[in-house]
Motif scaffolding. Sequence first.
Motif, short mmCIF file in Angstrom:
data_model
loop_
_atom_site.label_atom_id
_atom_site.label_comp_id
_atom_site.label_asym_id
_atom_site.label_seq_id
_atom_site.Cartn_x
_atom_site.Cartn_y
_atom_site.Cartn_z
N SER A 1 53.15 62.75 87.92
CA SER A 1 53.79 61.50 88.34
C SER A 1 52.79 60.63 89.08
N PRO A 2 52.81 59.32 88.84
CA PRO A 2 51.92 58.42 89.59
C PRO A 2 52.14 58.54 91.10
N SER A 3 53.33 58.89 91.52
CA SER A 3 53.65 59.01 92.95
C SER A 3 52.90 60.15 93.62
N PHE A 4 52.42 61.11 92.82
CA PHE A 4 51.81 62.31 93.40
C PHE A 4 50.33 62.45 93.05
N ARG A 5 49.76 61.46 92.36
CA ARG A 5 48.34 61.54 91.99
C ARG A 5 47.47 61.51 93.23
N GLY A 6 46.34 62.20 93.15
CA GLY A 6 45.38 62.19 94.25
C GLY A 6 45.72 63.15 95.37
N ARG A 7 46.68 64.05 95.14
CA ARG A 7 47.09 65.00 96.19
C ARG A 7 46.71 66.44 95.84
N GLY A 8 45.82 66.60 94.84
CA GLY A 8 45.38 67.95 94.46
C GLY A 8 46.40 68.71 93.65
N LEU A 9 47.37 68.01 93.08
CA LEU A 9 48.43 68.67 92.33
C LEU A 9 47.90 69.36 91.07
N ALA A 10 46.95 68.72 90.38
CA ALA A 10 46.40 69.34 89.16
C ALA A 10 45.77 70.69 89.49
N ALA A 11 45.01 70.75 90.58
CA ALA A 11 44.39 72.01 90.99
C ALA A 11 45.47 73.06 91.28
N SER A 12 46.54 72.64 91.92
CA SER A 12 47.64 73.57 92.22
C SER A 12 48.29 74.10 90.95
N VAL A 13 48.42 73.24 89.94
CA VAL A 13 49.00 73.66 88.67
C VAL A 13 48.10 74.70 88.00
N PHE A 14 46.80 74.43 87.98
CA PHE A 14 45.86 75.39 87.38
C PHE A 14 45.90 76.72 88.13
N GLN A 15 45.96 76.67 89.44
CA GLN A 15 46.01 77.90 90.24
C GLN A 15 47.30 78.67 90.00
#
Length: 166
Positions: A97-111
């Motif tokens: 979501s654009p609202s959550f970009r830049g908060r390290g969410l992608a890294a959390s998903v990969f982890q």
Amino acid sequence: MELRKAKREDLEQIMELIDNAKCFLRSQGVDQWQNGYPDKDCLEKDIEKEIGYLCMLDGRPAGYVCIDFNGEPAYNTLSGSWLSSQPYVVLHRLALSPSFRGRGLAASVFQAAEKMARSKDVHSFKVDTDSQNLIMRHILEKQGFVYCGTICFDNSEKIAFEKLLL
């Protein structure tokens, strides 16, 4: 961030996440996902196969991802060399979501996907993206993925990566 299996009633929210991601990619000059894929039918299949997940943050859907342990047929035609030939997890259709970009969410998903893989005694993680997708390439590099070659997927050449989970 927690992953929750997507349900049929989540489909409209998931489509909104995917459509936002398509617009974001286009704004970045990336051709990926600009020909209709992923579409509603694809996402319905993810839900049906129980491989689609909502990424929940602060009780709200912050993204969508497909985490699949059944292999990716296109990976059998890699032009290059995988690091291993063992069973693997593959991550597809990551849309945040654009609202959550830049908060390290992608890294959390990969982890979270890595943790899921380890719990299933799977020690290989494979993924692909467009060569133009510099943001995803940066994420993959930061997460320790190694470039392995190219595949043909969705009628275009993708770059493929693998990470061994020790």
